[in-house]
Design a protein around this motif. Structure first.
Motif, PDB file in Angstrom:
ATOM      1  N   PHE A  10       0.858  -1.191   0.000  1.00 41.70           N
ATOM      2  CA  PHE A  10       0.000   0.000   0.000  1.00 41.70           C
ATOM      3  C   PHE A  10       0.891   1.237   0.000  1.00 41.70           C
ATOM      4  O   PHE A  10       1.785   1.368   0.852  1.00 41.70           O
ATOM      5  CB  PHE A  10      -0.916   0.012   1.225  1.00 41.70           C
ATOM      6  CG  PHE A  10      -1.916   1.135   1.218  1.00 41.70           C
ATOM      7  CD1 PHE A  10      -3.116   1.003   0.538  1.00 41.70           C
ATOM      8  CD2 PHE A  10      -1.645   2.330   1.875  1.00 41.70           C
ATOM      9  CE1 PHE A  10      -4.046   2.034   0.521  1.00 41.70           C
ATOM     10  CE2 PHE A  10      -2.560   3.363   1.865  1.00 41.70           C
ATOM     11  CZ  PHE A  10      -3.764   3.213   1.185  1.00 41.70           C
ATOM     12  N   ASP A  11       0.689   2.117  -0.971  1.00 38.60           N
ATOM     13  CA  ASP A  11       1.498   3.325  -1.132  1.00 38.60           C
ATOM     14  C   ASP A  11       0.785   4.496  -0.459  1.00 38.60           C
ATOM     15  O   ASP A  11      -0.086   5.135  -1.054  1.00 38.60           O
ATOM     16  CB  ASP A  11       1.717   3.598  -2.621  1.00 38.60           C
ATOM     17  CG  ASP A  11       2.759   4.686  -2.866  1.00 38.60           C
ATOM     18  OD1 ASP A  11       3.011   5.476  -1.934  1.00 38.60           O
ATOM     19  OD2 ASP A  11       3.295   4.747  -3.984  1.00 38.60           O
ATOM     20  N   SER A  12       1.176   4.789   0.775  1.00 36.46           N
ATOM     21  CA  SER A  12       0.501   5.858   1.523  1.00 36.46           C
ATOM     22  C   SER A  12       0.790   7.236   0.928  1.00 36.46           C
ATOM     23  O   SER A  12      -0.058   8.138   1.000  1.00 36.46           O
ATOM     24  CB  SER A  12       0.930   5.811   2.996  1.00 36.46           C
ATOM     25  OG  SER A  12       2.345   5.957   3.116  1.00 36.46           O
ATOM     26  N   ALA A  58      -7.909   2.412  -3.946  1.00 35.12           N
ATOM     27  CA  ALA A  58      -7.723   1.379  -4.974  1.00 35.12           C
ATOM     28  C   ALA A  58      -6.438   1.616  -5.754  1.00 35.12           C
ATOM     29  O   ALA A  58      -5.706   0.669  -6.061  1.00 35.12           O
ATOM     30  CB  ALA A  58      -8.926   1.366  -5.912  1.00 35.12           C
ATOM     31  N   TYR A  59      -6.132   2.883  -6.051  1.00 31.54           N
ATOM     32  CA  TYR A  59      -4.894   3.199  -6.763  1.00 31.54           C
ATOM     33  C   TYR A  59      -3.672   2.972  -5.873  1.00 31.54           C
ATOM     34  O   TYR A  59      -2.623   2.516  -6.339  1.00 31.54           O
ATOM     35  CB  TYR A  59      -4.915   4.644  -7.255  1.00 31.54           C
ATOM     36  CG  TYR A  59      -5.561   4.818  -8.605  1.00 31.54           C
ATOM     37  CD1 TYR A  59      -4.820   4.700  -9.774  1.00 31.54           C
ATOM     38  CD2 TYR A  59      -6.918   5.098  -8.720  1.00 31.54           C
ATOM     39  CE1 TYR A  59      -5.402   4.865 -11.015  1.00 31.54           C
ATOM     40  CE2 TYR A  59      -7.517   5.266  -9.956  1.00 31.54           C
ATOM     41  CZ  TYR A  59      -6.756   5.146 -11.106  1.00 31.54           C
ATOM     42  OH  TYR A  59      -7.345   5.300 -12.335  1.00 31.54           O
ATOM     43  N   ALA A  60      -3.799   3.321  -4.586  1.00 28.26           N
ATOM     44  CA  ALA A  60      -2.660   3.210  -3.680  1.00 28.26           C
ATOM     45  C   ALA A  60      -2.383   1.767  -3.272  1.00 28.26           C
ATOM     46  O   ALA A  60      -1.282   1.451  -2.832  1.00 28.26           O
ATOM     47  CB  ALA A  60      -2.901   4.055  -2.430  1.00 28.26           C
ATOM     48  N   SER A  61      -3.373   0.879  -3.442  1.00 22.82           N
ATOM     49  CA  SER A  61      -3.140  -0.547  -3.189  1.00 22.82           C
ATOM     50  C   SER A  61      -2.411  -1.111  -4.404  1.00 22.82           C
ATOM     51  O   SER A  61      -3.011  -1.689  -5.312  1.00 22.82           O
ATOM     52  CB  SER A  61      -4.472  -1.278  -2.968  1.00 22.82           C
ATOM     53  OG  SER A  61      -5.122  -0.786  -1.827  1.00 22.82           O
ATOM     54  N   LYS A  83      -5.591   7.878 -13.124  1.00 14.24           N
ATOM     55  CA  LYS A  83      -5.412   8.968 -12.162  1.00 14.24           C
ATOM     56  C   LYS A  83      -3.947   9.158 -11.800  1.00 14.24           C
ATOM     57  O   LYS A  83      -3.574  10.171 -11.199  1.00 14.24           O
ATOM     58  CB  LYS A  83      -6.217   8.693 -10.886  1.00 14.24           C
ATOM     59  CG  LYS A  83      -7.731   8.670 -11.100  1.00 14.24           C
ATOM     60  CD  LYS A  83      -8.267  10.041 -11.497  1.00 14.24           C
ATOM     61  CE  LYS A  83      -9.787  10.112 -11.420  1.00 14.24           C
ATOM     62  NZ  LYS A  83     -10.460   9.128 -12.299  1.00 14.24           N
ATOM     63  N   LEU A  84      -3.105   8.173 -12.135  1.00 19.31           N
ATOM     64  CA  LEU A  84      -1.682   8.334 -11.875  1.00 19.31           C
ATOM     65  C   LEU A  84      -1.094   9.342 -12.849  1.00 19.31           C
ATOM     66  O   LEU A  84      -1.420   9.322 -14.050  1.00 19.31           O
ATOM     67  CB  LEU A  84      -0.944   6.993 -12.038  1.00 19.31           C
ATOM     68  CG  LEU A  84      -1.322   5.866 -11.074  1.00 19.31           C
ATOM     69  CD1 LEU A  84      -0.514   4.625 -11.386  1.00 19.31           C
ATOM     70  CD2 LEU A  84      -1.093   6.297  -9.632  1.00 19.31           C
ATOM     71  N   PRO A  85      -0.244  10.233 -12.389  1.00 20.98           N
ATOM     72  CA  PRO A  85       0.369  11.212 -13.294  1.00 20.98           C
ATOM     73  C   PRO A  85       1.200  10.538 -14.364  1.00 20.98           C
ATOM     74  O   PRO A  85       1.888   9.542 -14.111  1.00 20.98           O
ATOM     75  CB  PRO A  85       1.242  12.063 -12.352  1.00 20.98           C
ATOM     76  CG  PRO A  85       0.732  11.806 -10.984  1.00 20.98           C
ATOM     77  CD  PRO A  85       0.183  10.425 -10.998  1.00 20.98           C
ATOM     78  N   HIS A  86       1.133  11.051 -15.595  1.00 21.06           N
ATOM     79  CA  HIS A  86       1.967  10.604 -16.715  1.00 21.06           C
ATOM     80  C   HIS A  86       1.703   9.151 -17.083  1.00 21.06           C
ATOM     81  O   HIS A  86       2.583   8.480 -17.613  1.00 21.06           O
ATOM     82  CB  HIS A  86       3.456  10.781 -16.403  1.00 21.06           C
ATOM     83  CG  HIS A  86       3.812  12.096 -15.797  1.00 21.06           C
ATOM     84  ND1 HIS A  86       4.871  12.248 -14.938  1.00 21.06           N
ATOM     85  CD2 HIS A  86       3.240  13.319 -15.901  1.00 21.06           C
ATOM     86  CE1 HIS A  86       4.938  13.510 -14.547  1.00 21.06           C
ATOM     87  NE2 HIS A  86       3.960  14.180 -15.128  1.00 21.06           N
ATOM     88  N   ALA A  87       0.495   8.637 -16.807  1.00 18.42           N
ATOM     89  CA  ALA A  87       0.239   7.212 -16.984  1.00 18.42           C
ATOM     90  C   ALA A  87      -0.512   6.880 -18.257  1.00 18.42           C
ATOM     91  O   ALA A  87      -0.366   5.788 -18.791  1.00 18.42           O
ATOM     92  CB  ALA A  87      -0.540   6.672 -15.791  1.00 18.42           C
TER      93      ALA A  87
END
Length: 794
Positions: free
Chosen positions: A496-498, A516-519, A626-630
């Protein structure tokens, strides 16, 4: 558990070694006019027949007769009848080319393997030499039903009947090649000069190779045993104009009594490759291509391999060690946000700057074969260590990220260790039956690193067993039955990316979506199991007509990337998102083949139909990440799917010296969902295509220059407008090639020259399944290639 299973497999083989019958088995080898093994040769005895294997070897039951009549036949060679006494146990049969024949100019033979009801494409050394590409897989592109997913000019992976990624197994001397095959940018780490023979089987009938051979398999062999007292060496030199390749490969081999050895070393150095355009367009942004060379696509490769072994009566053992080391650049416009500044010419076509990838693949293999009077046992043990990393100057995709203390510019790293044990036994216990049983045991351990995230660490354990029986119903009909069971377990680590969660929350993304994105990865501990089966028939309607039909069920276990990926894959220009609830991929299939041939022509037609109840694929969702540059989110998903098509080939000899070859491939597939307007074709499907070649061969025995050949060929691909949702259409194309080859007599040994041109007219075209297709980067331009083979006597 692994230890118990290996022990169980060894015990499983004991009854086969210990039992005895009154019947005895004659063993032998069939050679061509150059004393090289002749795979695919028919050996007739009584009302039965068998086929020689990759090494030209065969075994037949003598049923206690004092004398046995053997009849050897192979297209293009004069047939040979031999009366064998009961005291003969090791036979050497040499066939000579027929005076008027088609086979004497064949560069690829279609081997009838009745034991599989399949038409195996046996790839000879001559074929590989004539079609040497940047990789071994690229050399197979001319075979009907086989396409390549290219990564620039020096990396590619196989696509068989539109099935790719982890659906096609590539094995070397019985051990499956294991790396990061799931990525379009991850080629196979193999020395292109080290392949002696190859075999391609199309379709999921490869029961022996496991569930991940659902699309087919490519089998590579480089363990041919030298003749006794044979000591020789060879130097191969290769240069290519498209990327200024300079390559040298040296080999040496020899045998003294029971001991033999083989050594090879290869060095390749290549620069940025040429494309026939000075501008590309990506995401509506034009980017220049300085001097029509794609910046930072240069690379280097250093390969070493060695074999050592013993041959003793019925026993043969070989130990081999190989190391493939590759370093190559990524086009800067393909990594991160496109920028004209990043693709600006740096004045150096051979430097390897960021972004780049590095791969080191080490393989240690032990191959063992033991034959009794009535049985044979194969035991293969292998270890592979595959380290792959992507490097790019540290950059943050969102605030709060910090560069790692060690190797701050290492973006992604995958460290995969694979252990594998295969055991196979074949025997004739009842007249008219040929039974084969086997089992495989494999364990994968993958660890990850780098400042970016795509794939979690995982462990994968698989075990499988199969049983096959080839039943001779009559002299002209053989029934083949096979069944296989596989069990697999996969464990992944959650992450998990806090920092990402806080960043997305600060931009207004709802909490559940940000979570969901951070998991980045779920904890997965799942097992999968299922049964595959095959029923096939092989028949000979006459001396000129043969046919095959197969019906079966296959399945494939989802991989770690399909279950748990959740991150930016710069190399493939997408955000990939797995699904931990995916089920195994299951399908039913039917394929057939009908062949007609005489002394001057061969015609083959092979239709196929597959139905998948839950085909697993990477779906371009149309959702913006939603991730930058993705960019766009590609989701691993499943649906019902139908795949169908056919392969048609004609091989003809005119005027004894002019040979014509034509291959046609038609592919059609569709997602079979309930909503009709959502029944899109499957993504990454190559278009229907055709290949044609004309070759004229001069024979001048006794001259300084001999075996002179000139050829011209063309490949045509239709428009690919049947694409998945949000997938690009690709226009069709036609390219032309030509070549010349000859042997030049010297004071010692003949030197072989092969000069050929690909894309002779520098056409601008796109490969629909190419790595760089999304950037509107065309395939490489005109390439003039020279290969020189210099034999050396020791």
């Amino acid at each position: 558990m692994r230890t118990y299973f290996i022990a169980a497999m060894l015990l499983f083989s004991l009854p086969i070694v210990l039992y005895a019958q009154e019947n005895s088995v004659l063993h032998g080898i069939v050679l061509d006019e150059n004393s090289k093994p002749l795979p695919g040769c028919h050996v007739h005895y009584h009302d039965l027949f068998t086929i020689t294997d990759f090494d030209g070897g065969f075994a037949v039951e003598s049923v206690g007769e004092e004398r046995l009549l053997l009849q050897f036949s192979f297209i293009g060679y004069a047939p040979k009848d031999t009366l064998i006494s009961n005291t003969n146990r090791d036979l050497v049969i040499q066939l000579q080319p027929a005076v008027q024949n088609i086979g004497s100019v064949l560069v690829k033979s279609n081997r009838t393997d009745a034991a599989k009801s399949l038409k195996n494409e046996v790839i000879t050394q001559e074929f590989l030499t004539r079609n040497m590409g940047g990789t071994f897989i690229k050399s197979l592109d001319q075979i009907s039903g086989v396409n390549t997913m290219d990564i620039g000019a020096n990396a590619s992976k196989p696509v068989i009947r539109g099935l790719s990624f982890n659906r096609v197994v590539v094995s070397e001397n019985g051990i499956k090649q294991e790396g990061q095959q799931w990525g379009a940018d991850h080629g196979l780490e193999m020395d292109p000069f080290a392949v002696e023979t190859g075999e391609v089987v199309k379709g999921p009938s490869a029961i022996e190779y496991g569930s991940d051979a659902i699309g087919g398999y490519v089998h590579i062999k480089n363990d041919r045993i030298p003749e006794d007292e044979e000591f020789n060496a060879q130097i191969q030199l290769l240069t290519k104009s498209v990327n200024h390749t300079l390559a040298v490969s040296t080999s040496a081999e020899g045998r003294k009594n029971r001991f033999f050895f083989k050594l090879r070393g290869t060095v390749l150095d290549f620069g940025d490759y040429h494309i026939p355009t000075d501008t590309i367009v990506y995401l509506t942004q034009k980017m220049p291509v300085a001097n029509k060379y794609l910046k930072n696509t240069a690379g280097q490769e250093f390969d070493l391999s060695g074999h050592a072994g013993l041959v003793y009566n019925r026993f043969r053992t070989t130990a081999s060690l190989s190391r493939v080391s590759q370093k190559s650049g990524f086009f800067p416009g393909s990594h991160g946000i496109p920028s004209q500044e990043r693709v600006k010419d740096d004045g150096n076509r051979r430097n390897i700057e960021y972004p780049r990838q590095q791969v080191e693949h080490v393989k240690l293999v032990s191959n063992n074969r033991y034959s009794t009077r009535d049985a044979s046992i194969h035991l293969d043990v292998g270890f592979q260590n595959n380290n792959r990393s992507e490097w790019s100057e540290f950059h943050t995709h969102y605030p709060g990220q910090e560069a790692p203390e060690n190797n701050p510019d290492k973006e992604l790293e995958f460290r995969l260790k694979t252990y594998q044990v295969n055991l196979k036994t074949s025997y004739r216990k009842w007249k008219g039956h040929q039974l084969t049983a086997g089992a495989q045991n494999q364990w994968k351990n993958n660890r990850v690193g780098g400042y970016n995230f795509l794939l979690p660490r995982y462990d994968n354990y698989t075990v499988g067993a199969f049983l096959k029986d080839a039943i001779q119903i009559s002299p002209n009909v053989q029934i083949n039955l096979a069944i296989r069971y596989d069990w697999a377990r996969i464990r992944t680590t959650a992450l998990f990316d806090s920092i990402l969660f806080d960043y997305l929350g600060g931009t207004g993304v709802p909490e559940d979506e940000a979570s969901a994105y951070a998991s980045r990865s779920d904890h997965v501990n799942r097992s999968f199991h299922d049964v595959s089966w095959l029923m096939g028939v092989f028949f000979t309607a006459s001396d000129r007509i043969t046919g095959r039909f197969n019906l079966g069920k296959a399945f494939r276990t989802p991989t770690a990337i399909e279950l748990t990926a959740n991150g930016i894959h710069h190399g493939s220009f997408r955000h990939e998102q797995g699904n931990s609830m995916l089920a195994s991929e299951k399908g039913y299939y039917a394929d057939a083949s009908l062949e007609w041939k005489n002394e001057r022509i061969e015609i083959s037609f092979s239709p196929y139909l597959y139905f998948f109840s839950n085909y697993l694929y990477l779906d371009p969702s149309g959702e913006w990440s939603k991730l930058p540059h993705a960019g766009q989110v590609y989701k691993y998903t499943q649906s019902k799917a139908v795949l169908s098509g056919f392969e048609f080939s004609v091989h003809q000899l005119l005027f004894q010296k002019l040979e014509l070859r034509t291959n046609v491939e038609y592919i059609r597939n569709k997602q079979f969902v309930d909503t009709k307007n959502s029944r899109y074709p499957l993504p990454f499907t190559p278009p229907s295509n055709a290949f044609a070649e004309a070759e004229y061969k001069f024979r001048q025995p006794g001259k300084k220059i001999s075996d002179v050949r000139i050829f011209i060929n063309t490949k045509v691909a239709l428009d690919q407008n049947r694409v998945a949702r949000n997938e690009q259409n690709t226009p069709g194309y036609q390219i032309v090639g030509a070549g010349f080859s000859a042997k030049i007599e010297t004071a010692s040994n003949p030197v072989e020259l092969i000069l050929q041109a690909h894309n002779l007219f520098d056409a601008t075209y796109f490969n629909h399944i190419s790595f760089y297709r999304k950037l509107e980067i065309p395939e490489p331009g005109r390439n003039i290639q020279l290969l020189i083979k210099i034999p050396v006597s020791l």
